[in-house]
Structures are given as C-alpha cells and as structure tokens.
Design a protein around this motif. Sequence first.
Motif, short mmCIF file in Angstrom:
data_model
loop_
_atom_site.label_atom_id
_atom_site.label_comp_id
_atom_site.label_asym_id
_atom_site.label_seq_id
_atom_site.Cartn_x
_atom_site.Cartn_y
_atom_site.Cartn_z
N VAL A 81 0.84 -1.20 0.00
CA VAL A 81 0.00 0.00 0.00
C VAL A 81 0.87 1.25 0.00
CG1 VAL A 81 -1.59 1.39 1.39
CG2 VAL A 81 -2.05 -1.01 1.05
N HIS A 86 2.12 1.70 -3.45
CA HIS A 86 0.98 2.09 -4.29
C HIS A 86 0.62 3.57 -4.07
CE1 HIS A 86 -2.73 1.22 -6.55
NE2 HIS A 86 -3.37 1.96 -5.66
N MET A 87 0.50 3.95 -2.82
CA MET A 87 0.09 5.33 -2.51
C MET A 87 1.16 6.35 -2.89
SD MET A 87 -2.97 5.21 -1.28
CE MET A 87 -3.31 6.70 -0.35
N HIS A 145 0.38 9.03 -5.61
CA HIS A 145 -0.04 10.32 -5.07
C HIS A 145 1.08 11.25 -4.61
CE1 HIS A 145 -4.18 9.03 -5.27
NE2 HIS A 145 -3.82 7.90 -4.69
N PHE A 146 2.31 10.72 -4.48
CA PHE A 146 3.33 11.58 -3.89
C PHE A 146 4.51 11.88 -4.83
CE2 PHE A 146 1.04 10.19 -0.19
CZ PHE A 146 1.01 11.31 0.61
N VAL A 159 4.13 12.41 -8.08
CA VAL A 159 3.65 13.21 -9.21
C VAL A 159 3.18 14.56 -8.68
CG1 VAL A 159 3.03 11.34 -10.77
CG2 VAL A 159 1.44 12.05 -9.01
N VAL A 161 -2.53 17.48 -8.63
CA VAL A 161 -3.44 17.23 -7.51
C VAL A 161 -4.09 15.86 -7.68
CG1 VAL A 161 -5.55 17.99 -6.37
CG2 VAL A 161 -3.97 19.66 -7.32
N GLY A 162 -4.07 15.06 -6.59
CA GLY A 162 -4.73 13.76 -6.63
C GLY A 162 -3.89 12.65 -7.24
N LEU A 187 -1.73 10.51 -10.20
CA LEU A 187 -1.70 10.25 -11.65
C LEU A 187 -2.92 10.89 -12.30
CD1 LEU A 187 -0.71 6.48 -11.61
CD2 LEU A 187 0.72 8.39 -12.30
N ARG A 188 -2.68 11.62 -13.39
CA ARG A 188 -3.78 12.45 -13.88
C ARG A 188 -4.29 12.07 -15.26
NH1 ARG A 188 -6.53 14.91 -12.83
NH2 ARG A 188 -6.43 17.14 -12.67
N TYR A 224 -4.88 10.22 -18.90
CA TYR A 224 -5.11 8.85 -19.38
C TYR A 224 -3.79 8.21 -19.80
CZ TYR A 224 -7.16 5.22 -22.38
OH TYR A 224 -7.50 4.03 -22.98
N VAL A 239 -1.51 7.22 -16.89
CA VAL A 239 -1.90 5.97 -16.22
C VAL A 239 -1.45 4.76 -17.05
CG1 VAL A 239 -3.85 4.58 -15.42
CG2 VAL A 239 -3.87 7.05 -15.08
N LEU A 242 -5.29 -2.40 -20.00
CA LEU A 242 -4.72 -1.04 -19.95
C LEU A 242 -3.25 -1.05 -20.34
CD1 LEU A 242 -6.43 0.27 -16.69
CD2 LEU A 242 -7.04 0.79 -19.06
#
Lengths: 154, 124
Positions: B30, B33-34, B38-39, B41, B44-45, B47-48, B50, B53, B120
């Motif tokens: 985790v 993953h987190m 999230h940290f 990049v 905000v939030g 990976l943004r 398409y 990802v 994907l």
Amino acid sequence: MSDTRAPSSERDPGVDEIVRSRRGDGPVSRKLPGPVAWFDLRSRSTGHLAFSLNRITGLGLVGYLYLHLAVLSTLLGGEDSWNGFLELATTPLFLGLDLLLVFGLLVHGLNGTRLSLIGSGYVPNHQKASFWALMAFGAIVLVYTALHIFGGES
Amino acid sequence: MAATTSPERSTRSRSWRWTAVTGVSLLVLVTIHMVAHHFVVDEVGGLRTYQHVLDYISTPIIFVIEGVFLVVVTAHAMLGLRSVLLDFGLSEQRRRLLERGLVGLGVVTVIYGFVLIGVLASRA
C-alpha cells in the motif's frame, strides 16, 4: 505466552470467561458476540475501541476496493471517460474523501500491525500505550497527507 | 498454558495467521501504491492523464507490483470479511457456504483486476 488481557479495571465482566476459552496464540478475541457490540463504546476498554475501529475501517476499505476497481474501469472507456471522472475526482468533496480513505488506511494498518504483534506474542500487551502511540503517529501522517492533497490544489 | 486444539480453533488460527501475513505485506504494498500514485507526481490527486496511467501500468515492474498488490489485498479483504461475518454466529453448514462464496468472490475479483490492468497495459 504472556497474558494479553487488558488490566482488570478496563475489562468487561464477561471477558475473563471468553479469554479462558480462547487461550493460546491467535487473534485478540472480541468481547461481546455480534457486530452490534462494535458500536457500543460505553464502559469499554481501549482494546475494544481498537477492535471496533479495526472492523469498521476494514469494512470501509473492502467497500473502497470495489469502488476503486469500478473507478479504474472507466479507463476502459477511453480518454474521454477518464477525463469525465477526473473532473469529479478533483473537487474538494472528493479530495476530502481521499483524506477519509487515508484515515481508514492508517487506522486499520497501524492498529492491525499492533494486533498482529500482540496476538503473535512478539510484543507485550500494552493496549492503551501502543494504541494511542500509533494513533498519534497516524495523526501526524494524516496531517502531512492533508497538506499534500489540499496544498497542491489550485 | 493449555491451548484449545479443536478443528474450529485450528482453522481460526490459520485464518488469523494468513490475515496477519497478508496485512504485513500490505503495509509495504500500500505504501508503494500510494507513494507512486499520489506523492511522486506533481498534479493534484496523483496520476492524472489517461496516457500517464497507461504508461505507469505498462512498466513491467509496476505491473508485477500492482498484480501482487491485487492478489494480496483481495486475500486480506476476503479473510477480513470472513472474520466479520463469523461474528454473526453462523452454523457449520453456513460457514462452509460462506467460505466457498468468499473464495469465489476473491477469484472473480482477482481475475477481473488482472484483465483490467492487462488491457490497460496493452494500450500503452
């Protein structure tokens, strides 16, 4: 194995009987039958609070697992589908829900680690001290995460 | 100290050990993953875009890590659900039914997750 019970002053009246029937290595046993007891915090010990929080956050995280898979499935719809989701996901409300997720992860992860170590006998059972120390650490991480999430918002 | 050695006790201990093992593994997975999402990049939030990802999931090492994460988190979730549902005091027959149902749900979840990240990754 060391005694994993909370001090007698913190225990429920029926705990001793349950503990006697569940001695040995393994999970820190629940104190009352049924999930309804999770929400009854009257006169409960720190151990009960930790147990209830672990169950509630665990159920929330299972729900999030499937929500996450559903959200990621929008990627299968292509770029437009993903961009539509992103517009929603970057609103303050959803960023707040991100923070709620991190809260659940921290409580469940830190408390789960604590329960694993106590249940396996690797560390002595100091329910109150270990629980609140880890929750304090979790609070610091949560504040840092909140600053990261909302600090980057523009 | 005498430990109870009934089959139910043995199953509960085994289930608890697997919950603990997968839980400890998840601490690492985790965190990876987190942090990765999230940290590292700037947006905000996390990976943004398409393409962002797709590029991420098609990296071989990331694909493997996310695949392992999927299996471990699903196993942990099913073990946790089992533990919670057993709080309802199910009969032996219902307990077996519940366990089969959870194994089935877990297998379907893992298969769907692999199909998702596989599709994907192939689009990158």
